[in-house]
Design a protein around this motif. Structure first.
Motif, mmCIF file in Angstrom:
data_model
loop_
_atom_site.group_PDB
_atom_site.id
_atom_site.type_symbol
_atom_site.label_atom_id
_atom_site.label_comp_id
_atom_site.label_asym_id
_atom_site.label_seq_id
_atom_site.Cartn_x
_atom_site.Cartn_y
_atom_site.Cartn_z
ATOM 1 N N GLU A 45 65.131 -73.992 23.802
ATOM 2 C CA GLU A 45 64.779 -73.060 22.738
ATOM 3 C C GLU A 45 63.279 -72.829 22.592
ATOM 4 O O GLU A 45 62.861 -71.920 21.879
ATOM 5 N N PHE A 46 62.463 -73.642 23.252
ATOM 6 C CA PHE A 46 61.020 -73.516 23.068
ATOM 7 C C PHE A 46 60.292 -72.874 24.254
ATOM 8 O O PHE A 46 59.418 -72.033 24.063
ATOM 9 N N PHE A 47 60.622 -73.293 25.461
ATOM 10 C CA PHE A 47 59.887 -72.744 26.607
ATOM 11 C C PHE A 47 60.772 -72.788 27.838
ATOM 12 O O PHE A 47 61.220 -73.853 28.253
ATOM 13 N N GLN A 48 61.009 -71.609 28.405
ATOM 14 C CA GLN A 48 61.786 -71.532 29.624
ATOM 15 C C GLN A 48 60.983 -70.830 30.707
ATOM 16 O O GLN A 48 60.219 -69.910 30.432
ATOM 17 N N PHE A 49 61.188 -71.274 31.922
ATOM 18 C CA PHE A 49 60.483 -70.687 33.062
ATOM 19 C C PHE A 49 61.235 -69.486 33.617
ATOM 20 O O PHE A 49 60.653 -68.645 34.288
ATOM 21 N N LYS A 50 62.525 -69.420 33.323
ATOM 22 C CA LYS A 50 63.334 -68.282 33.726
ATOM 23 C C LYS A 50 64.267 -67.916 32.580
ATOM 24 O O LYS A 50 64.676 -68.773 31.804
ATOM 25 N N GLY A 51 64.629 -66.642 32.507
ATOM 26 C CA GLY A 51 65.587 -66.224 31.496
ATOM 27 C C GLY A 51 64.959 -66.066 30.126
ATOM 28 O O GLY A 51 63.792 -65.688 29.997
ATOM 29 N N ASN A 52 65.732 -66.384 29.074
ATOM 30 C CA ASN A 52 65.278 -66.253 27.694
ATOM 31 C C ASN A 52 63.982 -67.040 27.496
ATOM 32 O O ASN A 52 63.944 -68.243 27.781
ATOM 33 N N PRO A 53 62.896 -66.417 27.028
ATOM 34 C CA PRO A 53 61.593 -67.097 27.061
ATOM 35 C C PRO A 53 61.471 -68.333 26.194
ATOM 36 O O PRO A 53 60.857 -69.321 26.596
ATOM 37 N N GLY A 54 62.034 -68.310 24.981
ATOM 38 C CA GLY A 54 61.890 -69.434 24.078
ATOM 39 C C GLY A 54 60.843 -69.167 22.996
ATOM 40 O O GLY A 54 59.991 -68.279 23.110
ATOM 41 N N PHE A 55 60.916 -69.950 21.937
ATOM 42 C CA PHE A 55 60.079 -69.788 20.749
ATOM 43 C C PHE A 55 58.586 -69.833 21.087
ATOM 44 O O PHE A 55 57.821 -68.920 20.762
ATOM 45 N N ASP A 56 58.141 -70.924 21.739
ATOM 46 C CA ASP A 56 56.719 -71.064 22.081
ATOM 47 C C ASP A 56 56.265 -69.990 23.053
ATOM 48 O O ASP A 56 55.173 -69.425 22.916
ATOM 49 N N ARG A 57 57.085 -69.730 24.046
ATOM 50 C CA ARG A 57 56.660 -68.767 25.060
ATOM 51 C C ARG A 57 56.522 -67.365 24.465
ATOM 52 O O ARG A 57 55.602 -66.622 24.830
ATOM 53 N N GLU A 58 57.403 -66.987 23.549
ATOM 54 C CA GLU A 58 57.268 -65.673 22.907
ATOM 55 C C GLU A 58 55.956 -65.582 22.129
ATOM 56 O O GLU A 58 55.259 -64.561 22.168
ATOM 57 N N ILE A 59 55.606 -66.649 21.411
ATOM 58 C CA ILE A 59 54.347 -66.655 20.669
ATOM 59 C C ILE A 59 53.171 -66.506 21.621
ATOM 60 O O ILE A 59 52.257 -65.691 21.402
ATOM 61 N N LEU A 60 53.179 -67.270 22.694
ATOM 62 C CA LEU A 60 52.051 -67.256 23.620
ATOM 63 C C LEU A 60 51.998 -65.985 24.456
ATOM 64 O O LEU A 60 50.908 -65.552 24.857
ATOM 65 N N GLU A 61 53.145 -65.373 24.711
ATOM 66 C CA GLU A 61 53.136 -64.069 25.376
ATOM 67 C C GLU A 61 52.410 -63.045 24.502
ATOM 68 O O GLU A 61 51.637 -62.210 24.987
ATOM 69 N N GLY A 62 52.657 -63.113 23.180
ATOM 70 C CA GLY A 62 51.971 -62.213 22.263
ATOM 71 C C GLY A 62 50.473 -62.455 22.248
ATOM 72 O O GLY A 62 49.674 -61.504 22.237
ATOM 73 N N PHE A 63 50.074 -63.721 22.247
ATOM 74 C CA PHE A 63 48.644 -64.069 22.277
ATOM 75 C C PHE A 63 47.997 -63.571 23.565
ATOM 76 O O PHE A 63 46.893 -63.005 23.547
ATOM 77 N N ALA A 64 48.671 -63.781 24.688
ATOM 78 C CA ALA A 64 48.138 -63.338 25.978
ATOM 79 C C ALA A 64 47.984 -61.822 26.018
ATOM 80 O O ALA A 64 46.965 -61.299 26.491
ATOM 81 N N THR A 65 48.985 -61.104 25.507
ATOM 82 C CA THR A 65 48.913 -59.644 25.482
ATOM 83 C C THR A 65 47.741 -59.169 24.636
ATOM 84 O O THR A 65 47.022 -58.228 25.016
ATOM 85 N N LEU A 66 47.520 -59.826 23.489
ATOM 86 C CA LEU A 66 46.408 -59.472 22.619
ATOM 87 C C LEU A 66 45.077 -59.563 23.348
ATOM 88 O O LEU A 66 44.181 -58.729 23.160
ATOM 89 N N HIS A 67 44.942 -60.591 24.190
ATOM 90 C CA HIS A 67 43.683 -60.816 24.908
ATOM 91 C C HIS A 67 43.691 -60.232 26.315
ATOM 92 O O HIS A 67 42.790 -60.503 27.108
ATOM 93 N N ARG A 68 44.719 -59.458 26.615
ATOM 94 C CA ARG A 68 44.806 -58.707 27.872
ATOM 95 C C ARG A 68 44.763 -59.613 29.099
ATOM 96 O O ARG A 68 44.075 -59.339 30.088
#
Length: 263
Positions: A45-68
């Motif tokens: 539920e927190f971080f997956q390398f494949k498939g459904n990203p997970g809670f932490d990964r979704e947060i960090l994907e948003g952070f990464a997108t913000l900083h391009r």
């Protein structure tokens, strides 16, 4: 010889970013945010390398997108390898159900809380719920070597002879279901999911005080830490955090987390 303008700019950029540095400007220059996480080889539920990203990964994907920049997952085999991998500059931060502990604080820095946690004892019928430390100490208790759960089991005074710490990351509920152990200690965020998937699981007493999950960084990476803290603080003020909690942990999660904070 005078370098062309683009080459001169590249040289200036390289000189401005120390080799191996992982602070925010170095992350931007590289174009990727390297995230260290244990690869559980199964749904998480927190971080997956494949498939459904997970809670932490979704947060960090948003952070990464913000900083391009792009998010670059770095798979680590075991919990006790995470901090050494961070300190060896194999990644910029640690994520994926990572608990703040005093031992870890001595070595690395942590962001603001991303998710509340508290260790709780789980058994499986017909073994009754554990309601005292004496009862816990009398059982065969499963844990994962190098994890915050293992630290909690040790602090609870479970005799070493009664501890099985050979269980792989993510394998505690399966070990309990198979009868390999009679009890396990999990973070409440994991216990919610374990009971959802196996109604025979009994949730017993909390072990230790309330805690926090967060992201781990090197202590010198102050700019990256400040940027993550600001992002997390803003996220917690919006409906996005609650949406992610419900998405990954279900409708009962808010009440269970509230109880873990209060008892």
């Amino acid at each position: 010889m005078r370098l062309p303008t683009p080459c001169r700019a590249a040289v200036v950029l390289l000189l401005a970013v120390p080799v191996g540095a992982s602070d925010l400007e170095a992350v931007k220059a590289r174009g990727s945010l390297r995230v260290l996480a244990v690869d559980l080889k199964e749904p998480d539920e927190f971080f997956q390398f494949k498939g459904n990203p997970g809670f932490d990964r979704e947060i960090l994907e948003g952070f990464a997108t913000l900083h391009r920049v792009r998010l670059e997952p770095v798979a680590i085999a075991a919990w006790d390898d995470l901090v050494p991998a961070l300190l060896a500059d194999r990644g910029d931060l640690i994520a994926g159900r990572f608990t703040i502990t005093e031992e870890r604080r001595r070595r690395i820095a942590f962001t603001r809380e991303t998710f509340p946690t508290r260790n709780v004892v789980l058994t499986r019928k017909p073994t009754p719920p554990v309601t005292s430390l004496e009862a816990l100490r009398a059982l065969r208790v499963g844990t994962v070597r190098g994890s915050s759960m293992a630290e909690a089991v040790a602090r609870a005074g479970v005799p070493e002879a009664n501890v099985d710490d050979s269980i792989r990351p993510g394998g505690l509920p399966a070990a309990l279901a198979a009868g390999k152990v009679k009890a396990i200690v999990l973070g409440v965020e994991y216990a919610i999911v374990a009971r959802r998937d196996d109604p025979q699981i009994e949730i017993g007493m909390f072990v230790g005080p309330p805690g926090s999950l967060a992201y781990g960084l090197r202590k010198e990476d102050a700019a990256l830490l400040a940027a993550l803290d600001a992002y997390i603080e803003n996220l917690r003020r919006t409906a996005t955090w609650n949406r992610l909690v419900l998405k990954y942990f279900g409708e009962s999660a808010p009440e269970v987390l509230r109880k873990a904070r209060q008892e």
